[in-house]
Every structure is written in C-alpha cells, then in structure tokens.
Write an enzyme that holds these catalytic residues in place. Structure first.
Site, short mmCIF file in Angstrom:
data_model
loop_
_atom_site.label_atom_id
_atom_site.label_comp_id
_atom_site.label_asym_id
_atom_site.label_seq_id
_atom_site.Cartn_x
_atom_site.Cartn_y
_atom_site.Cartn_z
N GLY A 169 0.80 -1.22 0.00
CA GLY A 169 0.00 0.00 0.00
C GLY A 169 0.83 1.27 0.00
O GLY A 169 0.58 2.19 -0.78
N ASP A 226 10.63 -6.98 -1.61
CA ASP A 226 9.39 -7.59 -1.14
C ASP A 226 9.39 -9.06 -1.56
O ASP A 226 9.71 -9.38 -2.70
CB ASP A 226 8.16 -6.88 -1.74
CG ASP A 226 6.87 -7.16 -0.96
OD1 ASP A 226 6.57 -8.34 -0.72
OD2 ASP A 226 6.19 -6.19 -0.60
N SER A 242 -6.92 -9.21 -2.79
CA SER A 242 -7.27 -8.31 -1.69
C SER A 242 -6.35 -7.10 -1.63
O SER A 242 -6.66 -6.10 -0.98
CB SER A 242 -7.23 -9.06 -0.35
OG SER A 242 -5.90 -9.49 -0.05
N ASN A 243 -5.18 -7.19 -2.28
CA ASN A 243 -4.25 -6.05 -2.29
C ASN A 243 -4.74 -4.90 -3.16
O ASN A 243 -4.37 -3.74 -2.95
CB ASN A 243 -2.89 -6.48 -2.84
CG ASN A 243 -2.23 -7.61 -2.08
OD1 ASN A 243 -1.52 -8.42 -2.67
ND2 ASN A 243 -2.47 -7.68 -0.77
N ARG A 258 -5.93 -1.06 -2.46
CA ARG A 258 -5.07 0.06 -2.05
C ARG A 258 -3.69 0.02 -2.70
O ARG A 258 -3.00 1.05 -2.74
CB ARG A 258 -4.89 0.05 -0.52
CG ARG A 258 -4.18 -1.19 -0.01
CD ARG A 258 -4.43 -1.47 1.45
NE ARG A 258 -3.78 -2.72 1.86
CZ ARG A 258 -4.28 -3.93 1.63
NH1 ARG A 258 -5.43 -4.06 0.99
NH2 ARG A 258 -3.63 -5.02 2.02
N ASP A 306 4.60 -3.03 6.46
CA ASP A 306 3.33 -3.06 7.20
C ASP A 306 3.42 -3.92 8.45
O ASP A 306 2.42 -4.38 8.97
CB ASP A 306 2.20 -3.57 6.30
CG ASP A 306 2.41 -5.02 5.86
OD1 ASP A 306 3.48 -5.60 6.15
OD2 ASP A 306 1.49 -5.58 5.23
N CYS A 366 -2.37 -4.06 9.12
CA CYS A 366 -3.52 -3.71 8.28
C CYS A 366 -4.36 -4.94 7.98
O CYS A 366 -5.56 -4.84 7.76
CB CYS A 366 -3.04 -3.07 6.98
SG CYS A 366 -2.25 -1.47 7.23
#
Length: 370
Positions: free
Chosen positions: A144, A165, A172-173, A176, A233, A291
């Site tokens: 995000g 990453d 679902s990502n 955002r 996150d 999150c």
C-alpha cells in the site's frame, strides 16, 4: 524592473550585445548559455562599472528563472546603463524552449522535455534533475505505501529504485496497492512493480529483490542506496530497517498506517532520533496489529505514501526541511495533520553509541526475538 526579453527575442539581438549570467558558480555548472560573461549578483556593484565602462552597451542579464536578472537589469539602469534587459524565465525557459546551451549534466533533449516542470523549479533546475537521475532509493515493501512511493519516485526521474518484497500479488491487495493490477495476481510483487515502473519511465533502473528482508540479507541488499523508504506493514521489518540504517548510515523515510490514521518521519542516523528512540521495543504480540487484522481505508496509503515520496525526493535533492526530529500525524476522518517533536535519546540502545550500533535482530511475526 526594465525590459524583459523572451528566449526567441534574445536570439534575434544584434551582434555585440552582451549576455551576463548573474548566478553563482555552482548553479552555472549545472548548465549555461554558451559564450557569455558571468558577474554574480553580489559582485555587480563593484565589477560592472570596471568591466563594462561603455554605458550604452546592450546588456541582457539572465539567471535561473528571471527573478534575479530582472533586479540586476534595474540595478544596471540605476548605474547609468541605457540598454539593459532581463531574460524572461531565465535559463530554464531557454532550455525548455529548445535553445542551444552547454549541458554538463548531459540531460537528453527528451529528458529536458519530460522533466521541464522540475527544471523550472529554482530549487531543482537542470542540476537537481541530473542529481535525481543519479540517485539510488530503496523501497522496502511493494504494498500500500510502496505503491505510491515507487510510482512517484519513478515519475520524478529517480535513476535507480530498489524494490524489496518477498510476497505475491493477491486480489485483496488491489483495494489500495495501486502499482499492481488484476493481470498480476499470483505473480511476485517485485516483478509487478518493475513492469509498472518501466512502463511509466524507461529512464529508471529497477533493482528487484524478491525476498523478505531479514538480519542475514539486510546489509547486502540495502548497501549502496542513498535513501531507504520504509513502506512496510509490520513491526519486525520496521525495526530491522531502522537498525540496518544505523550500520549503513543511510536515512530512512518512515511511514505507517492503521485504519484511518498514518504517520511519517525521517530517521537520519546520528543527525536526529532513530525509530527506537521513539519506540524502543516492538509492542506486545497481542497489540501488534497490522492492516491485515485492523483494516485500512484504501486511499490512506496513497496520502501517506505520497508524503514519504516527497521526503525521499527532498533528501535526494538536498533541499527543504526533512522531517528529521518530527513525527507528522495524519487523521483521515478529521482531515487533520499534527506534528510531534521527537528528540534523539542519548541512552538509546540502538543509536546512543555512534561507534557501536545495535546488532541486527530478527523478530518473529509476534514481535518476539526469533
């Protein structure tokens, strides 16, 4: 303030007209108009009468954007010079207009056109844009926060962006994480980000690190970057990024979000506080929410990530006042920002002893030492 000439008008001046750059030496090294004199603003009063005794000589002053040169032209008029003028828009308008110039930074014509809104900024200019193209910024996390950070850094012309990453894109990502799309669901986030960045700006080299940052690889991955953007996150990686930055002496642009709130700061090793000065230890496992468990308003990472990108660009350019020693808080529901002053803790276990930064430690997902 006297006559102002546009770049096309300047090219039509008769032979014998004198062009004078009133900028400082460091500015001129970023680019200048060929075959001209240089008398800086601070030296006009003492140097102009001696160097140019002919008061009827046609003189055109120029600077970066036209503000200082207009003052110089008015000053020369007051000294008795009868034919003075200023280049409207300065060298930035000259370059953007496609006129010939000496280009030590070696920006191509396409790059001058692409980055003209940066070049027009007095605090950036041609030299600043060249500096961005030579800069290296690491973005830890392609989710995000990392999405707007990476996109804006790429659009700005940051020459090398590292994306770290180890996750893959999930549907679902997409609520955002705007750097990804449906076509990349199931693929690595780093590869998805690389394709998007390359499509946005081919000037940018993307260094992909398709792995999760940990104590064994952090120094290897992050060494050599000018700025680290913490777009993670989770607390374990956040603490690790802080600690490795102390070893490498690389500033970190911190950002975090939760539900409707976010925060941004810059942790510049040994110039200001580090993350552990503010939060010495990770929170207990029962309150270490992410999150995933707490939820987040989809637009919130866009706001906070854009602020992070702004801080990263300021650091790369060496301009403005970075958020060192300041924690900026954002409340989306109230649409309000506030700021907390934070100080470096001389007893901080991580940065208190500049010669002995804290050892790198891996925490598990429950914020316990692994």
């Amino acid at each position: 303030m006297g006559v102002r000439l546009t770049p096309p008008e300047l090219t039509g001046l008769p032979e014998g007209a004198l062009l004078i750059d009133v900028r400082e030496a460091a500015e001129r090294r970023a680019g200048h108009i060929e075959d001209h004199a240089n008398i800086t603003m601070g030296n006009l009063m003492s140097s102009l009468p001696d160097q140019l005794p002919d008061r009827d000589l046609e003189i055109v002053f120029y600077c970066a954007t036209g503000a200082r040169s207009a003052i110089a032209a008015a000053f020369a008029t007051n000294l008795g010079y009868t034919r003075t003028s200023s280049l409207e828009g300065g060298i930035e308008a000259w370059v953007i207009g496609g006129q010939p110039w000496v280009n030590p930074s070696e920006l191509s014509d396409d790059q001058v056109q692409r980055y003209q809104r940066h070049i027009s900024l007095p605090d950036v200019g041609v030299g600043g844009q060249a500096r961005l193209l030579g800069s290296r910024i690491a973005v830890v996390g392609a989710g995000g926060l990392g999405s707007p950070v990476a996109l804006y850094l790429a659009a700005a012309g940051v020459g090398t962006i590292g994306i770290i990453d180890g996750d893959t894109v999930d549907s679902s990502n997409l609520q955002r994480q705007i750097i990804h799309d449906i076509a990349h669901v199931g693929t690595s986030k780093t590869e998805s980000a690389r394709e998007r960045i390359t499509g946005l700006n081919p000037d940018v080299k993307v260094e992909v690190h398709d792995e999760r940052l940990d104590a064994s690889n952090a120094q290897r991955i992050l060494a050599g970057y000018d700025v680290i953007v913490d777009a993670t996150d989770n607390f374990p990686t956040r603490y690790l990024v802080n600690d490795v930055s102390l070893h490498l002496r690389i500033p970190v642009v911190h950002g975090s979000i939760y539900r409707f709130e976010g925060q941004v700061s810059v942790f510049d090793p040994y110039r200001g506080p580090c993350y552990r000065c503010v939060f010495p230890l990770p929170p207990p496992p029962d309150i270490a929410a992410t999150c995933d468990t707490g939820g987040v308003l989809g637009v919130l990472p866009g706001v906070v990530g854009t602020l992070q990108a702004t801080e990263a660009l300021k650091l790369a350019l060496g301009i403005g006042e970075p958020l060192v020693g300041r924690l900026m808080l954002y409340d989306a529901l109230a649409q309000r920002t506030s700021e907390l002053r934070i100080n470096r803790d001389p007893e901080c276990a991580a940065c208190g002893d500049e010669g002995r930064p804290t050892a790198l430690v891996d925490y598990d997902d429950n914020c316990r030492p692994a």
